[in-house]
Design an enzyme around this catalytic site. Structure first.
Site, PDB file in Angstrom:
ATOM      1  N   GLU A   1      -9.958  -2.239   5.320  1.00 12.54           N
ATOM      2  CA  GLU A   1     -10.613  -2.024   6.614  1.00 12.54           C
ATOM      3  C   GLU A   1     -11.785  -2.995   6.773  1.00 12.54           C
ATOM      4  O   GLU A   1     -12.236  -3.602   5.785  1.00 12.54           O
ATOM      5  CB  GLU A   1     -11.111  -0.574   6.691  1.00 12.54           C
ATOM      6  CG  GLU A   1     -10.022   0.482   6.533  1.00 12.54           C
ATOM      7  CD  GLU A   1      -9.103   0.616   7.759  1.00 12.54           C
ATOM      8  OE1 GLU A   1      -9.248  -0.170   8.722  1.00 12.54           O
ATOM      9  OE2 GLU A   1      -8.229   1.499   7.748  1.00 12.54           O
TER      10      GLU A   1
ATOM     11  N   ASN B   1      -7.862  -3.111  14.399  1.00 12.66           N
ATOM     12  CA  ASN B   1      -9.251  -3.417  14.020  1.00 12.66           C
ATOM     13  C   ASN B   1      -9.322  -4.614  13.065  1.00 12.66           C
ATOM     14  O   ASN B   1     -10.358  -4.870  12.472  1.00 12.66           O
ATOM     15  CB  ASN B   1      -9.911  -2.187  13.393  1.00 12.66           C
ATOM     16  CG  ASN B   1      -9.240  -1.754  12.089  1.00 12.66           C
ATOM     17  OD1 ASN B   1      -8.307  -2.408  11.618  1.00 12.66           O
ATOM     18  ND2 ASN B   1      -9.699  -0.661  11.503  1.00 12.66           N
TER      19      ASN B   1
ATOM     20  N   HIS C   1      -7.564  -5.000  10.251  1.00  8.63           N
ATOM     21  CA  HIS C   1      -7.296  -4.748   8.824  1.00  8.63           C
ATOM     22  C   HIS C   1      -6.007  -5.433   8.377  1.00  8.63           C
ATOM     23  O   HIS C   1      -5.104  -5.663   9.169  1.00  8.63           O
ATOM     24  CB  HIS C   1      -7.313  -3.250   8.490  1.00  8.63           C
ATOM     25  CG  HIS C   1      -6.137  -2.443   8.945  1.00  8.63           C
ATOM     26  ND1 HIS C   1      -6.260  -1.150   9.412  1.00  8.63           N
ATOM     27  CD2 HIS C   1      -4.797  -2.701   8.982  1.00  8.63           C
ATOM     28  CE1 HIS C   1      -5.065  -0.672   9.703  1.00  8.63           C
ATOM     29  NE2 HIS C   1      -4.161  -1.590   9.461  1.00  8.63           N
TER      30      HIS C   1
ATOM     31  N   ASP D   1       0.814  -1.214   0.000  1.00  8.70           N
ATOM     32  CA  ASP D   1       0.000   0.000   0.000  1.00  8.70           C
ATOM     33  C   ASP D   1       0.847   1.263   0.000  1.00  8.70           C
ATOM     34  O   ASP D   1       2.066   1.215   0.178  1.00  8.70           O
ATOM     35  CB  ASP D   1      -0.977  -0.008   1.189  1.00  8.70           C
ATOM     36  CG  ASP D   1      -0.360  -0.560   2.475  1.00  8.70           C
ATOM     37  OD1 ASP D   1       0.874  -0.575   2.594  1.00  8.70           O
ATOM     38  OD2 ASP D   1      -1.116  -0.961   3.359  1.00  8.70           O
TER      39      ASP D   1
HETATM   40  C1  F6R Z   1       1.278  -1.507   6.094  1.00  6.70           C
HETATM   41  C2  F6R Z   1       0.031  -2.232   6.249  1.00  6.70           C
HETATM   42  C3  F6R Z   1      -0.781  -2.141   7.483  1.00  6.70           C
HETATM   43  C4  F6R Z   1       0.021  -2.481   8.730  1.00  6.70           C
HETATM   44  C5  F6R Z   1      -0.869  -2.456   9.968  1.00  6.70           C
HETATM   45  C6  F6R Z   1      -0.055  -2.676  11.226  1.00  6.70           C
HETATM   46  O1  F6R Z   1       1.848  -1.749   4.816  1.00  6.70           O
HETATM   47  O2  F6R Z   1      -0.328  -2.889   5.349  1.00  6.70           O
HETATM   48  O3  F6R Z   1      -1.869  -3.023   7.392  1.00  6.70           O
HETATM   49  O4  F6R Z   1       0.579  -3.746   8.573  1.00  6.70           O
HETATM   50  O5  F6R Z   1      -1.542  -1.233  10.062  1.00  6.70           O
HETATM   51  O6  F6R Z   1       0.834  -1.593  11.382  1.00  6.70           O
HETATM   52  P1  F6R Z   1       1.967  -1.597  12.481  1.00  6.70           P
HETATM   53  O7  F6R Z   1       2.940  -2.654  12.079  1.00  6.70           O
HETATM   54  O8  F6R Z   1       2.595  -0.225  12.419  1.00  6.70           O
HETATM   55  O9  F6R Z   1       1.322  -1.887  13.789  1.00  6.70           O
END
Ligand code: F6R
Length: 240
Positions: free
Chosen positions: A142, A135, A137, A67
């Protein structure tokens, strides 16, 4: 589903790296799916260390990131291309021509999503690194995102915006939208490597592994993938 629990951050990185190393050693021209965020940093540290100490080459490896924020200049320290360059790409011998990240600055976002999807259609990702949101995701898919989704633009939930505010000077600077690989495309990878650390992930980890497979927890779809490795720290595993 293989679940492994690390007892230190270093061990977390090493356990995650063991999965990547196996793929890169078997096929030096493999395709890696990569993620940003705090969780994969110990993995990227191990990849850099191994490259420096053992000379493992990424010269033929292709990468696809999950992303990218919409509207953030590439040189902004929190753009995902900056993150990847800082934490991995600038420390290994990857050919930047083989690096793929959605372009959040594309003038036509719909066309950019179609471009990224068609690239993904033509490759087979050998292992996709994933993190999980509090959450549930995965990437920026989401809760409520259809399981067969392709690359698309998302408007971030307030929860994700506040979770990511720690990386910006203020919450107002967190971009409101992002481009993300879809869940259908993530599930096409041959292997999924899910990483989760910290007590704020414990509920989401529980739902991912033990809950019903339901779009209210996007990560629960991993239960349907034939080859998943989940690396957790003790705090993230606390509710299992
Ligand atoms: C980032 C991504 C997000 C993160 C998720 C956890 O490329 O795809 O889904 O993996 O938000 O983020 P952290 O590792 O910062 O807790």
């Amino acid at each position: 589903m293989k679940i492994v629990i690390a007892h230190s951050e270093e061990e977390f990185g090493k356990l995650a790296f063991a999965e990547i190393r196996e793929v890169v050693y078997q096929d030096p021209a493999c395709t890696l799916g990569l993620a940003t965020g705090s969780t994969p940093i110990p993995l990227y540290k191990e990849m850099v260390k191994d490259h420096q100490e053992n000379g493992t080459s990424y010269g033929k490896v292709r990468t696809f990131n999950l992303d990218e924020y919409v509207g953030l200049p590439k040189e902004h320290p929190e753009s995902y291309i900056s993150f990847m360059t800082r934490n991995l790409f600038s420390h290994v011998d990857i050919d930047m021509k083989n690096v793929n990240i959605p372009n959040g600055l594309a003038p036509d976002i719909t066309a950019e999503c179609a471009r990224y999807s068609s690239l993904l259609d033509k490759v087979s990702v050998d292992v996709q690194v994933l993190g999980i949101g509090a959450n549930g995701h995965i990437a920026f898919n989401e809760p409520g995102t259809p399981f067969d989704s392709k690359t698309h633009q998302v408007f971030l939930t307030q929860k994700t915006i506040s979770d990511n505010a720690r990386f910006f000077d203020s919450i107002d600077q967190v971009p409101k939208s992002a481009l993300t690989m879809g869940i259908g495309e993530i599930m096409n990878a041959k292997k999924l490597l899910m990483l989760a650390a910290g007590s704020n992930k414990a509920d989401a980890v529980y739902k991912m592994i033990k809950g019903p497979v339901d779009p209210s927890c996007p990560a629960s779809i991993l239960q349907k993938h034939p080859d998943v490795v989940i690396v957790l720290d003790r705090a993230a595993a606390a509710k299992l």
